[in-house]
Design an enzyme around this catalytic site. Structure first.
Site, mmCIF file in Angstrom:
data_model
loop_
_atom_site.group_PDB
_atom_site.id
_atom_site.type_symbol
_atom_site.label_atom_id
_atom_site.label_comp_id
_atom_site.label_asym_id
_atom_site.label_seq_id
_atom_site.Cartn_x
_atom_site.Cartn_y
_atom_site.Cartn_z
ATOM 1 C CG ASP A 40 -21.520 46.265 16.039
ATOM 2 O OD1 ASP A 40 -22.345 46.585 16.924
ATOM 3 O OD2 ASP A 40 -20.630 45.422 16.168
ATOM 4 C CG HIS A 243 -45.019 62.468 2.946
ATOM 5 N ND1 HIS A 243 -45.640 62.013 4.081
ATOM 6 C CD2 HIS A 243 -45.072 63.825 3.021
ATOM 7 C CE1 HIS A 243 -46.063 63.046 4.797
ATOM 8 N NE2 HIS A 243 -45.729 64.152 4.170
ATOM 9 C CG ASP A 260 -40.731 70.108 1.255
ATOM 10 O OD1 ASP A 260 -39.990 70.807 1.962
ATOM 11 O OD2 ASP A 260 -41.882 69.768 1.611
ATOM 12 C CG ASP A 271 -40.614 72.889 5.709
ATOM 13 O OD1 ASP A 271 -40.355 72.332 4.628
ATOM 14 O OD2 ASP A 271 -41.665 72.689 6.343
ATOM 15 C CG HIS A 350 -50.642 69.753 2.127
ATOM 16 N ND1 HIS A 350 -50.498 71.105 2.243
ATOM 17 C CD2 HIS A 350 -50.214 69.449 0.871
ATOM 18 C CE1 HIS A 350 -49.993 71.595 1.121
ATOM 19 N NE2 HIS A 350 -49.818 70.610 0.270
ATOM 20 C CG HIS A 354 -45.598 72.947 9.533
ATOM 21 N ND1 HIS A 354 -44.286 73.229 9.803
ATOM 22 C CD2 HIS A 354 -45.629 72.530 8.237
ATOM 23 C CE1 HIS A 354 -43.564 72.957 8.729
ATOM 24 N NE2 HIS A 354 -44.346 72.545 7.755
ATOM 25 C CG HIS A 361 -44.251 69.161 10.950
ATOM 26 N ND1 HIS A 361 -44.814 68.004 10.510
ATOM 27 C CD2 HIS A 361 -43.973 69.875 9.817
ATOM 28 C CE1 HIS A 361 -44.891 68.013 9.188
ATOM 29 N NE2 HIS A 361 -44.375 69.142 8.752
ATOM 30 C CD GLU A 384 -46.090 73.277 4.107
ATOM 31 O OE1 GLU A 384 -45.805 72.357 3.326
ATOM 32 O OE2 GLU A 384 -45.670 73.315 5.288
ATOM 33 C CE1 TYR A 388 -48.329 68.977 -3.900
ATOM 34 C CE2 TYR A 388 -50.437 69.337 -2.800
ATOM 35 C CZ TYR A 388 -49.078 69.543 -2.868
ATOM 36 O OH TYR A 388 -48.451 70.316 -1.908
ATOM 37 N NE ARG A 406 -44.904 71.006 -0.195
ATOM 38 C CZ ARG A 406 -44.855 69.764 -0.645
ATOM 39 N NH1 ARG A 406 -45.918 69.229 -1.238
ATOM 40 N NH2 ARG A 406 -43.765 69.036 -0.553
ATOM 41 C CD GLU A 408 -42.773 74.192 3.285
ATOM 42 O OE1 GLU A 408 -42.268 73.314 2.544
ATOM 43 O OE2 GLU A 408 -43.122 73.975 4.457
HETATM 44 N N1 GLY Z 1 -41.141 69.425 4.670
HETATM 45 C C1 GLY Z 1 -42.182 69.062 5.533
HETATM 46 C C2 GLY Z 1 -43.325 69.962 5.410
HETATM 47 O O1 GLY Z 1 -43.377 70.779 4.509
HETATM 48 O O2 GLY Z 1 -44.206 69.958 6.239
HETATM 49 MN MN MN Z 2 -43.644 72.513 5.734
HETATM 50 MN MN MN Z 3 -41.682 71.376 3.375
#
Ligand code: GLY
Ligand code: MN
Ligand code: MN
Length: 438
Positions: A40, A243, A260, A271, A350, A354, A361, A384, A388, A406, A408
């Site tokens: 609930d 992640h 991030d 982002d 990666h 995007h 995304h 980005e 790593y 990273r 970005e």
């Molecule tokens: N924060 C998700 C990405 O960088 O794609």
């Molecule tokens: Mn991103």
């Molecule tokens: Mn990101």
């Protein structure tokens, strides 16, 4: 009453624009399904981006039907008002309220979808609808299309063909309007300022969760409606887990912290990723890797202009980061061989970025009819690059192990090049060292 957060004319104009391209067809868009309730206690609801894009309406269990050039042209099916449910879950507009406040021609109760929708769809040649996002809406559509088929009988009309609505709407969302850009810029600025606040807060001994709290506090104080996605606040070796979002460690002296995080504002999200030393001073090794990644990022951003294709940016990222891996002694051999064997993915698994917009995304195809599409003015995306190097990677030089980086930023394509919408978050080594822990 929950008022629309933006002028409803914005949404009516978007519907008109889509309708003018869809003569003879109908578009059916369902709201995001309600979250499954756990004992609930509900989870926060966010409207489906396409449904919001065309309506500004935030209630679940709703369906929009657009029939270009017909009367009524725009129809919404929504929940009835219900005094008891509204006591638990909050205000509902009901069909009358929707007609009055959302500039649609007609609104019906969602319970009457199968009464009205087949009649609305029986004169169109094709329907745009996205399957598999909302089971309940899929079931209604299935039954509706069956009714249309039965109504057509032996009239000579064929079955209605179904095309994907999300692919269609992605094309509209990909190139941002001024109003959309203003929302996205605001989301980016709130996000960037939050990163700056997080840098200032960070020092040895603070926890990742506390840093996350600083980000969220800043977001909500500056008018964000929610977090754009799950925040990653990863110190030390955790930054090498792409992640990671346990966010439950203490930040240690000598470690880097990778954040991030992006705020959502009027359904547009930033982002941003920044990586910086917990104690405010990069070690020589950290600085070497960081500067390498930063140089790659800056080169890629400088290359952005209308006419190039996103795939080139991916390839540039792979090529430049592989150069860096070779320079750092992470990999050895011929660059082309490394890339064709995908060995670079060990440290850069990666893509370079995007589309960015209402979804982190964001919608929109990267390829059209098998060919990579050209980038146009007012498309927005992330750049980005990252590297790593896990702590337990015995094949990497010892001094670089446990470093995850990273960087970005959020980019808009301009007629001459690009606008970086996230410059308020420092990324030069000297600028970062000036603010961390202050
Ligand atoms: N924060 C998700 C990405 O960088 O794609
Ligand atoms: Mn991103
Ligand atoms: Mn990101």
């Amino acid at each position: 009453m929950r008022k629309p957060t933006e002028d409803v004319k914005i949404f009516a104009d978007r519907r008109k624009r889509v309708a003018s391209d869809l003569q003879g067809s109908a578009l059916v868009v369902a709201a995001h399904p309600e979250h499954i309730r756990n004992h609930d206690v509900g989870f926060p609801y966010r409207q489906d981006s396409n449904f919001y894009y065309l309506t500004g309406f935030e209630e679940p269990e709703s369906i929009l039907v657009i029939r270009p050039g017909m009367t009524p042209e725009t129809v919404m099916f929504v929940r009835q008002r219900d005094k008891e449910r509204e006591t638990w879950d909050g205000f509902r507009y009901g069909p009358e309220g929707v007609e009055q406040h959302f500039k649609v021609d007609k609104a019906y109760p969602i319970d009457e979808f199968l009464v009205h929708a087949p009649k609305l769809l029986k004169e169109v040649d094709q329907v745009y609808y996205r399957m598999f996002k909302n089971e309940h809406a899929d079931e209604l559509m299935k039954q509706c299309l069956e009714k249309v088929r039965l109504m057509q009988g032996r009239t000579g009309y064929g079955l209605l063909s179904i095309h994907d609505a999300d692919t269609l709407l992605g094309e509209y969302r990909l190139v941002k309007s001024e109003i959309e850009l203003n929302n996205l810029r605001e989301a980016c600025e709130i996000s960037a300022q939050a990163h700056l606040a997080a840098m200032r807060f960070t020092r040895p001994g603070v926890t990742e969760r506390q840093v996350q709290g600083v980000l969220s506090h800043h977001f909500y104080m500056k008018g964000a409606s929610r977090e754009g996605y799950n925040h990653i606040v990863a110190s030390g070796n955790a930054a090498t887990t792409l992640h990671y979002n346990f966010n439950d460690q203490k930040c240690k002296d000598g470690d880097l912290l990778l954040i991030d995080a992006g705020a959502e504002y009027n359904y547009f999200t930033g982002d941003i990723t920044r990586t910086f030393p917990v104690n405010g001073k990069f070690t020589e090794e950290q600085a070497r890797v960081y500067q390498g990644v930063l140089d790659v990022q800056k080169q890629i951003i400088a290359y952005v202009k209308p006419g190039i294709v996103f795939k080139e940016l991916h390839e540039m990222g792979t090529s430049l980061l592989t150069d860096l891996m070779l320079e750092l002694g992470l990999l050895s051999g011929r660059k082309d061989d490394i890339i064709s064997a995908l060995q670079h993915k060990k440290y850069y698994p990666h893509g370079i970025g995007h589309w960015l917009g209402m979804d982190v995304h964001d919608a929109g195809l990267y390829f059209k009819k098998g060919n990579p599409r050209a980038i146009e003015v007012n498309m927005c995306f992330t750049v980005e690059p990252g590297l790593y190097i896990p702590a337990d990677d015995t094949s990497a030089p010892q001094k670089y192990r446990g470093i995850g980086i990273r960087i970005e930023d959020n980019i808009r394509v301009t007629s001459q090049g690009s606008e970086n919408m996230t410059t308020s978050a420092p990324k030069e080594i000297a600028d970062i060292e000036k603010v961390v822990g202050t």
